[in-house]
Design an enzyme around this catalytic site. Structure first.
Site, short mmCIF file in Angstrom:
data_model
loop_
_atom_site.label_atom_id
_atom_site.label_comp_id
_atom_site.label_asym_id
_atom_site.label_seq_id
_atom_site.Cartn_x
_atom_site.Cartn_y
_atom_site.Cartn_z
CG HIS A 38 27.30 26.38 -47.56
ND1 HIS A 38 26.13 27.21 -47.07
CD2 HIS A 38 26.86 25.28 -47.24
CE1 HIS A 38 25.19 26.39 -46.81
NE2 HIS A 38 25.54 25.30 -46.82
CD GLU A 39 28.87 21.76 -48.12
OE1 GLU A 39 28.62 21.31 -47.09
OE2 GLU A 39 27.70 22.32 -48.78
CG HIS A 49 27.29 22.62 -43.24
ND1 HIS A 49 25.89 23.21 -42.40
CD2 HIS A 49 26.80 22.51 -44.59
CE1 HIS A 49 25.02 23.27 -43.39
NE2 HIS A 49 25.33 23.30 -44.64
ZN LIG Z 1 24.51 23.35 -46.69
#
Ligand SMILES: [Zn+2]
Length: 231
Positions: free
Chosen positions: A99-100, A103
């Protein structure tokens, strides 16, 4: 003064309950899936390195203290992984890592909602204080226009929470694709674990948006009511 206002309670209690439910859901999903080890047996840090080279990203990986303090810093181009993620080969750790990195990919692509959100940060930091002050002075001195200006300034927080939603959902979508495409996550059980952890996290951002909107609506009703009483 504000917290004794029953109208404020009526607006904020539902938002508070949704927030508590979302937090409970995140904690239980994280707790459950941080005990389930992924078949790849790779830790969060190792998976990060593989996904970085697979995606051709220019990102460093570092550890950071705290629980669920994982984040990607777009200025330093560093992925910070918390203690429970960095050296853990759990399904939860892989979901959070991916998830990171989602980003980081948004940052590389110049993903538009991410840029809007970043641009709003200084305005929101000042606006949350300034909005309160303007509303308070406006109500005190019965200056309706000033109070409405305060509401407008304060609404930056709700816009920020609204801009956060597509950013977070998109990062999770990228994460799921990254993990399955690279074979870091295999089998329906691991996939559903990743989904549970990421969907629970998404729910907290929905709860944040509801809270921000309810707070804004409260001020709208407060300042709107003030104009009504005068007539
Ligand atoms: Zn996030």
């Amino acid at each position: 003064m504000l917290f004794l206002d029953p109208t404020y309670m009526i607006f904020m209690i539902p938002a508070f309950l949704i927030m508590v439910i979302a937090q409970t859901y995140v904690n239980s999903a994280y707790k459950k899936w941080s005990r389930v080890m992924a078949r790849s047996r790779l830790t969060g840090a190792q998976v990060a390195q593989r996904l970085i080279s697979a995606g051709g990203l220019n990102v460093e990986v570092e550890g950071v203290r705290g629980k669920l303090s994982d984040h990607y810093d777009p200025r330093k181009k560093v992925l910070f992984l918390s203690e429970g993620v960095y050296s853990s080969p759990s399904v939860a750790a892989l979901a959070i890592t991916a998830h990171e990195l989602g980003h980081a990919m948004q940052d590389r692509d110049g993903y538009f909602p991410l840029r809007i959100r970043a641009a709003l940060v200084p305005a929101v930091n000042i606006g949350s204080y300034l909005g309160w002050i303007l509303i308070f002075i406006g109500l005190l001195l019965r200056m309706t226009e000033l109070a409405w200006l305060g509401v407008l300034v304060f609404s930056g927080g709700a816009i920020f929470a609204l801009a956060t939603l597509p950013v977070e959902l998109n990062a999770s979508r990228r994460a799921k694709a990254l993990l399955t495409d690279t074979g870091m996550i295999v089998g329906e059980d691991e996939k559903s674990g990743v989904n549970r952890v990421l969907n629970a996290a998404a729910l907290t951002y929905v709860a944040g948006l509801i809270t921000a909107v309810m707070q804004l609506l409260y001020f709208v009703s407060l300042v709107g009511g003030m104009g009504g009483r005068r007539r």
